[in-house]
Scaffold this motif. Structure first.
Motif, PDB file in Angstrom:
ATOM      1  N   GLN A  55      -4.522  -6.801   4.141  1.00 26.08           N
ATOM      2  CA  GLN A  55      -4.954  -8.099   4.174  1.00 26.08           C
ATOM      3  C   GLN A  55      -5.271  -8.577   2.457  1.00 26.08           C
ATOM      4  OE1 GLN A  55      -4.539 -10.252   6.420  1.00 26.08           O
ATOM      5  NE2 GLN A  55      -5.673 -12.084   5.352  1.00 26.08           N
ATOM      6  N   ALA A  56      -5.959  -7.957   2.051  1.00 27.26           N
ATOM      7  CA  ALA A  56      -6.235  -8.120   0.475  1.00 27.26           C
ATOM      8  C   ALA A  56      -5.153  -8.242  -0.374  1.00 27.26           C
ATOM      9  CB  ALA A  56      -7.201  -7.089  -0.150  1.00 27.26           C
ATOM     10  N   GLU A  57      -4.061  -7.515  -0.027  1.00 27.70           N
ATOM     11  CA  GLU A  57      -2.636  -7.586  -0.945  1.00 27.70           C
ATOM     12  C   GLU A  57      -1.933  -8.878  -0.371  1.00 27.70           C
ATOM     13  OE1 GLU A  57      -0.044  -4.135  -0.035  1.00 27.70           O
ATOM     14  OE2 GLU A  57      -0.579  -3.064  -1.610  1.00 27.70           O
ATOM     15  N   ARG A  58      -2.056  -9.226   0.714  1.00 32.45           N
ATOM     16  CA  ARG A  58      -1.345 -10.455   1.199  1.00 32.45           C
ATOM     17  C   ARG A  58      -2.056 -11.590   0.481  1.00 32.45           C
ATOM     18  NH1 ARG A  58      -0.581  -7.598   6.461  1.00 32.45           N
ATOM     19  NH2 ARG A  58      -2.592  -8.108   7.050  1.00 32.45           N
ATOM     20  N   ILE A  59      -3.418 -11.789   0.570  1.00 31.35           N
ATOM     21  CA  ILE A  59      -3.998 -12.636  -0.169  1.00 31.35           C
ATOM     22  C   ILE A  59      -3.752 -12.682  -1.794  1.00 31.35           C
ATOM     23  CG2 ILE A  59      -6.385 -13.620  -0.980  1.00 31.35           C
ATOM     24  CD1 ILE A  59      -7.303 -12.341   1.798  1.00 31.35           C
ATOM     25  N   MET A  99       0.670  -1.198   0.039  1.00 27.20           N
ATOM     26  CA  MET A  99       0.108  -0.021  -0.044  1.00 27.20           C
ATOM     27  C   MET A  99       0.809   1.222   0.172  1.00 27.20           C
ATOM     28  SD  MET A  99      -2.744   1.091   2.495  1.00 27.20           S
ATOM     29  CE  MET A  99      -4.267   2.450   2.083  1.00 27.20           C
ATOM     30  N   ARG A 100       0.428   2.258  -0.682  1.00 28.04           N
ATOM     31  CA  ARG A 100       1.200   3.361  -0.711  1.00 28.04           C
ATOM     32  C   ARG A 100       0.400   4.704  -0.198  1.00 28.04           C
ATOM     33  NH1 ARG A 100       5.817   0.818  -2.127  1.00 28.04           N
ATOM     34  NH2 ARG A 100       5.489  -0.895  -3.461  1.00 28.04           N
ATOM     35  N   ILE A 101       0.985   5.626   0.024  1.00 30.96           N
ATOM     36  CA  ILE A 101       0.450   6.993   0.658  1.00 30.96           C
ATOM     37  C   ILE A 101      -0.583   7.514  -0.226  1.00 30.96           C
ATOM     38  CG2 ILE A 101       0.922   9.207   1.535  1.00 30.96           C
ATOM     39  CD1 ILE A 101       3.718   8.209   2.165  1.00 30.96           C
ATOM     40  N   THR A 102      -0.161   7.372  -1.576  1.00 34.17           N
ATOM     41  CA  THR A 102      -1.114   7.934  -2.845  1.00 34.17           C
ATOM     42  C   THR A 102      -2.616   7.206  -2.780  1.00 34.17           C
ATOM     43  OG1 THR A 102       0.140   6.345  -4.111  1.00 34.17           O
ATOM     44  CG2 THR A 102       0.723   8.733  -4.189  1.00 34.17           C
TER      45      THR A 102
END
Length: 488
Positions: A127-131, A1-4
């Motif tokens: 969590q979605a990124e990890r999946i 995840m990024r700040i943007t």
């Protein structure tokens, strides 16, 4: 995840209070850190998003704000999300100035958005990124398993891994030597320097060994992301490496039996050697390749790399390590015997290695093996063995009564030395070893040239031949080789 990603979501209503660059706003966020401490850094990790309402921050001195933000930069904070509300109706100007000066993005959280909503949003995103990473990791493992089932070698699997993570990859053995890599143009540290490479992620492969091989990745982005992607596929790499070693280990005793029968010219017949070859599970009608390498001392680190190179060059390989020698038989090259030999000749770092390809018969294989075992003792780099060598001819002749004849031929010299301590046999050995060059022989023996001439004349008289002729020199060379030959 990024700040943007946070700034782009309208539901969070976040505002950017600092003139941060696009590169700075692309900083990764690994999790949130909701804290109201005046110094939260002891409880923070790199790339965390600090969530604060500024409770207790009732100071106006710019130096205090500068010190607060400076401490945050030491833990590489991703950004600061400051909630306006009961503690501060507006973001303190000192905090804005300090964040601007030290290039820390400062996000304004309106009163309508509680901080826990941002924390929950970030956690759900991560969590979605990890999946998604797990799914990509298992898809990569499935693709590598498919390639492995088709006989792909380690380099092919590394190519598939590189296509997904888009970063250079390599496999290290237990001695910190690179045994396979992709792309080939990448450079990797080896030995003790490898352990001091913070820009490399090292993943131990589950091989069931106390000191296993490791998959290394040149880090161009988050180590956490790469580690998650590689977790499933590391098992496939381990299975492929263990497969090669498992095949090698299962053939070790058969290879030992075959080698012993090849070099035992007096005891083993051609039929004995052929039966031992058959027990290896190799094809009698197919051409074979032979490789013998010195694995003593520092060369032991190259054992894994050589095994992988052999399995990469041939479909069918049998390997055994005997008395610090790696001996390999191989059939069915993936391209050609010449190309397979060329790949072995260019191994880095170079090691004492003898290769011979395209052997057609058991007799040719037997002679080539004996010759290679002798030749590997006299080379420091990979070489292609010639079609015929003196050591092989001597070994073959030893099984047909020549050794006994050689002992009888040299017996008068031995007897003369025992009676008079004349050292004629050591002189003859040194003279032959130095290519019949008097100056070199005298230098080795520490004797005068006249003394050497006297000894050579006595040898001629006792043996009844002339050492000035090629036949005389060859006869003595063969005799000395025959009496010296021993089982490997």
């Amino acid at each position: 995840m990024r700040i943007t990603d946070l700034l782009a979501d309208p539901s969070l209503e976040l505002g950017l209070e600092t003139p941060s660059s696009a590169k700075r706003l692309d900083r990764e966020i690994i999790r949130c850190a909701p804290m109201e401490h005046l110094d939260p850094t002891p409880f923070m990790d790199d790339n965390q998003l600090l969530l604060t309402s500024g409770i207790g921050m009732n100071f106006s001195a710019q130096s205090i704000w500068d010190g607060y933000v400076e401490r945050l930069t030491r833990v590489s904070v991703s950004a600061v999300a400051f909630a306006v509300g009961p503690a501060h109706r507006e973001i303190p100007p000192g905090l804005v100035a300090a964040c601007t000066a030290q290039d820390v993005p400062l996000l304004r959280v309106p009163t309508t958005v509680p901080l826990h909503k941002i924390d929950q949003y970030v956690e759900e995103w991560l969590q979605a990124e990890r999946i998604r990473r797990f799914d990509r990791g298992w898809a990569l493992a499935d693709e590598c398993a498919r390639l492995a089932s088709q006989g792909a070698e380690i380099t092919t699997l590394l190519t598939a891994i590189h296509a997904v993570i888009e970063q250079p990859v390599a496999v290290y053995d237990a001695f910190d030597s690179v045994i396979a890599q992709y792309p080939e143009t990448a450079t990797w540290r080896t030995g003790a320097q490898h352990a001091d490479s913070p820009d490399v992620l090292s993943v131990p492969l589950p091989m069931g060994l106390s000191n296993p091989c490791r998959l290394a990745v040149r880090l161009l982005r988050s180590a956490n992301e790469i580690a998650t992607l590689l977790a499933p596929v590391s098992s496939i790499l381990a299975l492929q490496l263990n497969r090669a070693v498992g095949v090698d280990a299962s053939s070790h005793q058969d290879m030992l039996r075959f080698v012993n029968r090849c070099i035992a010219w007096s005891e083993s017949t051609r039929s004995d050697v052929a039966n031992a070859f058959h027990e290896l599970g190799l094809n009698r009608r197919a051409h074979s390749a032979l490789a013998v390498a010195d694995m003593s001392g520092e060369h032991a680190a190259a054992a894994w790399k050589l095994r992988v190179a052999l399995h990469a060059a041939f479909h069918d390989v049998r390997v055994a390590e005997i008395d610090e020698r790696l001996i390999a038989l191989a059939q069915f090259p993936r391209e050609s015997f010449e190309n397979a030999g060329d790949s072995l000749m260019h191994m880095q770092p170079p090691l004492p290695l003898v290769y011979r390809g395209g052997l057609r018969t058991i007799d040719e294989l037997r002679i080539s093996l004996v010759h290679a075992l002798d030749l590997v003792q006299h080379t420091a780099v990979p070489v292609v063995a010639p079609a015929l060598g003196l050591s092989a001819v001597v070994a073959a002749a030893a099984g047909r009564g020549a050794r006994e004849s050689a002992e009888r031929f040299l017996a008068p010299l031995l007897e003369y030395d025992e009676q008079r301590s004349a050292e004629l046999i050591p002189t003859l050995r040194a003279w032959i070893r130095n290519d019949a060059q008097p100056s070199r022989t005298c230098e080795e023996l520490f004797i005068h040239r006249n003394s050497l001439g006297y000894r050579l004349r006595r040898i001629e008289e006792i043996l009844g031949l002339s050492l000035d002729t090629l036949e005389g020199k060859s006869t003595c060379l063969m005799a000395l080789r025959l009496v010296d030959i021993e089982p490997y």
